[in-house]
Design a protein around this motif. Structure first.
Motif, PDB file in Angstrom:
ATOM      1  N   GLY A  15      -7.816  47.301  42.255  1.00  0.00           N
ATOM      2  CA  GLY A  15      -7.153  47.230  40.956  1.00  0.00           C
ATOM      3  C   GLY A  15      -8.131  47.289  39.803  1.00  0.00           C
ATOM      4  O   GLY A  15      -7.885  47.943  38.795  1.00  0.00           O
TER       5      GLY A  15
ATOM      6  N   ARG B 234      -7.622  51.037  37.931  1.00  0.00           N
ATOM      7  CA  ARG B 234      -6.722  50.943  36.795  1.00  0.00           C
ATOM      8  C   ARG B 234      -7.494  50.885  35.493  1.00  0.00           C
ATOM      9  O   ARG B 234      -8.635  50.408  35.461  1.00  0.00           O
ATOM     10  N   ARG B 235      -6.906  51.351  34.413  1.00  0.00           N
ATOM     11  CA  ARG B 235      -7.534  51.348  33.092  1.00  0.00           C
ATOM     12  C   ARG B 235      -6.837  50.406  32.123  1.00  0.00           C
ATOM     13  O   ARG B 235      -7.290  50.258  31.009  1.00  0.00           O
ATOM     14  N   ASN B 236      -5.751  49.788  32.559  1.00  0.00           N
ATOM     15  CA  ASN B 236      -5.046  48.821  31.727  1.00  0.00           C
ATOM     16  C   ASN B 236      -5.767  47.476  31.847  1.00  0.00           C
ATOM     17  O   ASN B 236      -5.982  46.963  32.944  1.00  0.00           O
TER      18      ASN B 236
ATOM     19  N   VAL C  23      -3.807  44.675  33.736  1.00  0.00           N
ATOM     20  CA  VAL C  23      -3.784  44.869  35.191  1.00  0.00           C
ATOM     21  C   VAL C  23      -5.151  44.532  35.782  1.00  0.00           C
ATOM     22  O   VAL C  23      -5.241  43.899  36.845  1.00  0.00           O
TER      23      VAL C  23
ATOM     24  N   SER D  69      -6.044  41.665  38.529  1.00  0.00           N
ATOM     25  CA  SER D  69      -6.799  41.984  39.734  1.00  0.00           C
ATOM     26  C   SER D  69      -7.978  41.029  39.907  1.00  0.00           C
ATOM     27  O   SER D  69      -8.301  40.634  41.037  1.00  0.00           O
TER      28      SER D  69
ATOM     29  N   ASN E 131      -5.746  50.074  26.827  1.00  0.00           N
ATOM     30  CA  ASN E 131      -6.508  50.974  27.694  1.00  0.00           C
ATOM     31  C   ASN E 131      -7.999  50.675  27.546  1.00  0.00           C
ATOM     32  O   ASN E 131      -8.521  50.635  26.437  1.00  0.00           O
TER      33      ASN E 131
END
Length: 99
Positions: free
Chosen positions: A20, A24-26, A29, A33, A90
């Protein structure tokens, strides 16, 4: 359950958290993780503590929970500040730290 089973579950949770963070770039999130990885470490510490028969692993797990709580407070403050100033979560949009 055997301690090996706990270690396998902890390794799976840690791997999901690591994936994660890497994929992921958020930022939110990624934050969740990191929490998964810390909880996997806690599970491993408590499982080893139970296997050995002393409380040191549980004390270390408590310290990890305190560090995780502090990390959440600071991290969410940074995320809220970035959302207010740049209107994005982002991670690639926030690569430049100078404003």
């Amino acid at each position: 359950m055997l301690p090996f089973h706990f270690q396998v579950v902890a390794a799976l949770i840690f791997a999901i958290g690591a994936l994660g963070v890497m994929l992921r770039r958020n930022m939110i999130v990624m934050f969740m993780s990191i929490e998964l990885m810390l909880n996997a470490a806690n599970l491993s510490l408590v499982a080893f503590s139970r296997e050995i028969g002393n409380d040191q692993g549980q004390i270390l797990a408590f310290i990890v929970m305190v560090v995780a709580a502090v990390e959440v407070a600071v991290g969410l403050a940074i995320i809220i500040s970035l959302v207010r100033n740049r209107d994005t979560v982002n991670i690639e949009d926030t690569s430049q730290m100078k404003w």
